[in-house]
Write a protein that holds these residues in place. Sequence first.
Motif, PDB file in Angstrom:
ATOM      1  N   UNK A 469       0.845  -1.196   0.000  1.00 13.04           N
ATOM      2  CA  UNK A 469       0.000   0.000   0.000  1.00 13.04           C
ATOM      3  C   UNK A 469       0.882   1.248   0.000  1.00 13.04           C
ATOM      4  N   UNK A 470       2.018   1.172   0.664  1.00 12.63           N
ATOM      5  CA  UNK A 470       2.957   2.298   0.680  1.00 12.63           C
ATOM      6  C   UNK A 470       3.737   2.386  -0.631  1.00 12.63           C
ATOM      7  N   UNK A 471       4.049   1.226  -1.245  1.00 15.27           N
ATOM      8  CA  UNK A 471       4.855   1.232  -2.470  1.00 15.27           C
ATOM      9  C   UNK A 471       4.039   1.626  -3.698  1.00 15.27           C
ATOM     10  N   UNK A 472       2.714   1.355  -3.659  1.00 20.38           N
ATOM     11  CA  UNK A 472       1.860   1.692  -4.789  1.00 20.38           C
ATOM     12  C   UNK A 472       1.880   0.677  -5.907  1.00 20.38           C
ATOM     13  N   UNK A 473       2.484  -0.493  -5.705  1.00 19.67           N
ATOM     14  CA  UNK A 473       2.542  -1.524  -6.747  1.00 19.67           C
ATOM     15  C   UNK A 473       1.227  -2.289  -6.810  1.00 19.67           C
ATOM     16  N   UNK A 474       0.523  -2.159  -7.913  1.00 15.50           N
ATOM     17  CA  UNK A 474      -0.754  -2.856  -8.031  1.00 15.50           C
ATOM     18  C   UNK A 474      -0.532  -4.363  -8.155  1.00 15.50           C
ATOM     19  N   UNK A 475       0.536  -4.768  -8.861  1.00 10.65           N
ATOM     20  CA  UNK A 475       0.836  -6.196  -8.946  1.00 10.65           C
ATOM     21  C   UNK A 475       1.110  -6.760  -7.562  1.00 10.65           C
ATOM     22  N   UNK A 476       1.882  -6.027  -6.764  1.00  9.73           N
ATOM     23  CA  UNK A 476       2.169  -6.480  -5.410  1.00  9.73           C
ATOM     24  C   UNK A 476       0.912  -6.624  -4.579  1.00  9.73           C
ATOM     25  N   UNK A 477       0.008  -5.646  -4.690  1.00 14.40           N
ATOM     26  CA  UNK A 477      -1.248  -5.713  -3.935  1.00 14.40           C
ATOM     27  C   UNK A 477      -2.084  -6.917  -4.356  1.00 14.40           C
ATOM     28  N   UNK A 478      -2.160  -7.144  -5.670  1.00 13.99           N
ATOM     29  CA  UNK A 478      -2.955  -8.276  -6.164  1.00 13.99           C
ATOM     30  C   UNK A 478      -2.363  -9.589  -5.669  1.00 13.99           C
ATOM     31  N   UNK A 479      -1.036  -9.736  -5.767  1.00 15.87           N
ATOM     32  CA  UNK A 479      -0.401 -10.975  -5.317  1.00 15.87           C
ATOM     33  C   UNK A 479      -0.599 -11.179  -3.819  1.00 15.87           C
ATOM     34  N   UNK A 480      -0.474 -10.109  -3.043  1.00 17.18           N
ATOM     35  CA  UNK A 480      -0.727 -10.227  -1.601  1.00 17.18           C
ATOM     36  C   UNK A 480      -2.126 -10.749  -1.329  1.00 17.18           C
ATOM     37  N   UNK A 481      -3.097 -10.159  -2.000  1.00 19.10           N
ATOM     38  CA  UNK A 481      -4.484 -10.588  -1.783  1.00 19.10           C
ATOM     39  C   UNK A 481      -4.704 -12.023  -2.234  1.00 19.10           C
ATOM     40  N   UNK A 482      -4.050 -12.411  -3.328  1.00 22.21           N
ATOM     41  CA  UNK A 482      -4.189 -13.797  -3.787  1.00 22.21           C
ATOM     42  C   UNK A 482      -3.564 -14.759  -2.784  1.00 22.21           C
ATOM     43  N   UNK A 483      -2.403 -14.405  -2.241  1.00 21.62           N
ATOM     44  CA  UNK A 483      -1.793 -15.253  -1.224  1.00 21.62           C
ATOM     45  C   UNK A 483      -2.684 -15.357   0.008  1.00 21.62           C
ATOM     46  N   UNK A 484      -3.237 -14.216   0.450  1.00 19.54           N
ATOM     47  CA  UNK A 484      -4.140 -14.254   1.600  1.00 19.54           C
ATOM     48  C   UNK A 484      -5.353 -15.133   1.324  1.00 19.54           C
ATOM     49  N   UNK A 485      -5.903 -15.002   0.103  1.00 20.13           N
ATOM     50  CA  UNK A 485      -7.057 -15.823  -0.260  1.00 20.13           C
ATOM     51  C   UNK A 485      -6.694 -17.301  -0.253  1.00 20.13           C
ATOM     52  N   UNK A 486      -5.507 -17.633  -0.756  1.00 20.32           N
ATOM     53  CA  UNK A 486      -5.075 -19.032  -0.772  1.00 20.32           C
ATOM     54  C   UNK A 486      -4.962 -19.577   0.646  1.00 20.32           C
ATOM     55  N   UNK A 487      -4.448 -18.752   1.543  1.00 20.36           N
ATOM     56  CA  UNK A 487      -4.316 -19.176   2.938  1.00 20.36           C
ATOM     57  C   UNK A 487      -5.683 -19.420   3.567  1.00 20.36           C
ATOM     58  N   UNK A 488      -6.603 -18.465   3.409  1.00 16.67           N
ATOM     59  CA  UNK A 488      -7.929 -18.603   4.021  1.00 16.67           C
ATOM     60  C   UNK A 488      -8.732 -19.731   3.377  1.00 16.67           C
ATOM     61  N   UNK A 489      -8.577 -19.897   2.100  1.00 16.55           N
ATOM     62  CA  UNK A 489      -9.269 -20.996   1.412  1.00 16.55           C
ATOM     63  C   UNK A 489      -8.765 -22.337   1.918  1.00 16.55           C
ATOM     64  N   UNK A 490      -7.451 -22.462   2.033  1.00 17.22           N
ATOM     65  CA  UNK A 490      -6.875 -23.707   2.525  1.00 17.22           C
ATOM     66  C   UNK A 490      -7.318 -23.998   3.953  1.00 17.22           C
ATOM     67  N   UNK A 491      -7.505 -22.915   4.732  1.00 16.36           N
ATOM     68  CA  UNK A 491      -7.923 -23.072   6.127  1.00 16.36           C
ATOM     69  C   UNK A 491      -9.427 -23.297   6.273  1.00 16.36           C
ATOM     70  N   UNK A 492     -10.139 -23.340   5.138  1.00 18.35           N
ATOM     71  CA  UNK A 492     -11.572 -23.605   5.199  1.00 18.35           C
ATOM     72  C   UNK A 492     -12.420 -22.378   5.426  1.00 18.35           C
TER      73      UNK A 492
END
Length: 829
Positions: A469-492
């Motif tokens: 959010x501080x760097x302004x990288x949209x790719x970075x933000x998208x990848x972060x959210x995808x990783x978070x989603x993968x974690x929560x999905x895996x956790x049910x």
Amino acid sequence: MAEQGEASAWLSLDFQDNDENVFVAHLEAALRPWLASRGVLVETLRSSPILLIDAVVAEICQMTAALAQPLTLFLDDLHLIENPAVIGIVERLVLDGRMHLVIATRTVPPMSLARLRLSGRLVEIGVEELRFDRGDADLFLTNRLGAGLAPDLLDLMVSKTEGWAAGLQLATLQLAAGETLAGFSGGGREVTEFLMQEVFGVLDAGLQDFLMQTSVLERFSAESCATILRLAEAETMIATAEARQLFIVRLDNEGRWYRYHHLFRDFLRRQFEKRNPAAIAPLHLAAAEWYLREEVAAEAVRHTLAAGDDRRAAAIVERCALPMIADCRFRDIEELLAQLPRRIVNERIRLQFAIIWISVHSSQTRRATAALARAYTLLEADPDRAGDSGTLPPTSIANELAVLDAAVASTCERFEEARDKARAALKALPVSAWFLRAVAYNIIGYNDYALGDMQAARSAVTAALAAHHRSGSILGLVLCNCYLAAIERSAGRPDLARDVLNAAIAAASEQLGPGSYGEALAKTMLMDIAYETGDIAEALRLLEDIRPLIEGAVVILSPIVSVPAYARLLHHHGRGEDALAILADVEATADRIYLRLAAVILHERVRLLLSAGRIAEARSCIDRFRIERGDAAPAIILEFAVLAEARILLAEKRLAEARVLLERLIPPLRAGERSRRLMVALLLFARCCTGSESRTALAQALRIAWRGRFQRLLLDEGPNLAASLAPALSDLAAEDPAIAEFARQLLAALEAEGAGLPATAKGPADSLTPREIEVLTRLCAGASNRNLADDMALSEPTVKWHLKNIFGKLGVSNRVQAVRKAQEVGLVE
């Protein structure tokens, strides 16, 4: 053509179209009025870390076939294309046959056209047929000059130009200027040179200078010329050249951008080189500066190289690299790197960094490893540079190299090494180096996730999100959210994962526009979740957005994205063979995908094969996986391969062996919060056991599915689930009424889908996909691998993969045996 109800599109090619990315973008833009994509495919292509050419071309062909009227595409100046890959795309369009192509070229294109000639699908018009006869020339000249010519002058012009249309056009310019055709002799090139010089020679010095100076530009506008040439009258000069028909071509309907006819531009450049060679390099540098201000880095680099300043061009690429990558512009930076001399790229450490950044985002492990080694070699040769500024201030070269070293280890699936290197790199980074800090946190989070430590992964990725959010990288933000989603999905927790992904899609769409790689990445995961939780309508809607990226043996290469949900959707809608085909096609790209993803693909393919009763083929798949991939990888990478093996053992009635595998697998799944995998493992374990042990495992699996709403994953187990649920209902009702009700709903759904009976085995004729049957039919007709590739618009490695699958399904080992078997079972006559 429009009056006759036919669609048409025109694409004039130039040297820039030798880049596949540029060519496909121009192709889609030319066809856009008739296609449904409205440019979304090109946006995805531009921002993808890999070149999805096959996907875009396949989608163009499919949308063309869906048109209500015939479509004709005119390709002008194909002789300017030297890149075999671009020629291959054109050849694919020709062989596809779903649109008419009219190709204008001065040379015979290097395409396999023999079969088209033999089948009567190719019309060739050569030089002799294109020459204007006396009648053609009379009509052409009357239209150009506004009046007919005297018969003797008409005959002279036809003779002098040998019926060449461009020569006739040049001659009209000379006649309009009051000159005669006296002194002409010969034709072709001699006529061209003579006429060009005569036309150019009668112009005033100011216009001559303008024409020569603008010849250094591939294309130009009044605005660009005014700045680059420092000429206030640029717009007037362009209007004069256009009014005098000096071989100037409009590139848009608004009359903003122009180029010269290629022959005329070549002539002008030769004149410039003769008259004022010292002025050429400064003009190229001025053009480079203008394009840099316009943020068109590719043209800036091209002009800088044309000025002979290789190092300045390299510096431009270094300056643009990381901001482009941070904005998801992978293809743009690849294009810049491709322009630079290899020597320059290999001797500059920041350019090696750019290669590593691209490679780790596209899982090109060998390329990433080689670039990392070169970077270390360059730093060892000049250790004093370690403190120099990195690609993106305020970091140093040493800082960036440490982060990239961790990224390469992660790409190579060396999870613990990658996590530890990222932690060490993070400690040395400046506090304000938000982009690299976010990347380091992302590496830590992803590798903790891969190692099964969900709590640590969630903490690291949350920190990465704050930094991005501080760097302004949209790719970075998208990848972060995808990783978070993968974690929560895996956790049910699919609902939480869905919210995170929707936020990523909204951010990508707002900042990058529709169809970016980041948006497609998040939508692919969202489609997975929609399907798994039973929202088939939403999954299908998302599928329509991203289908071109994952159909036709193309997959977005990311550790958190795969095609199983797509295959499940196909199977759910009665397209089981298509589902198996796409999984097989993705397996064929095994050297390009992560081992974890390969194991997921294997598991899904085995599941579908077993659902069709094709046990031997499923066993063949996993045996081949072991041979090609080995068993040396960390156990967590191969968890889905273990589930696939357990499924096969159950189908082979080897229950005790399946139980041993699952007893080893279940404890680490339970400890690592990998709920979805644990649910599947428990379902399979329940089939290995009897009595209370089986019911306990089944009840645990149902609770995971009930809490996470993973009902679709359960329903995909089909008759095997029905066989487990029915006898356990009464005991489940006594233990947990809510779970028992969930089980009754599952049974009702299974019955509605006709999944109450076990599948029966199929013979070879039933197991071959439509694509494999087409390959086999052509094989039986005597087609070689090259013929198959040409006729079916496939690569030869893909043909070989299809043949390998055909041989396995038919139980044969070579082409001759395959032909005999096909005849025996009635596949061919």
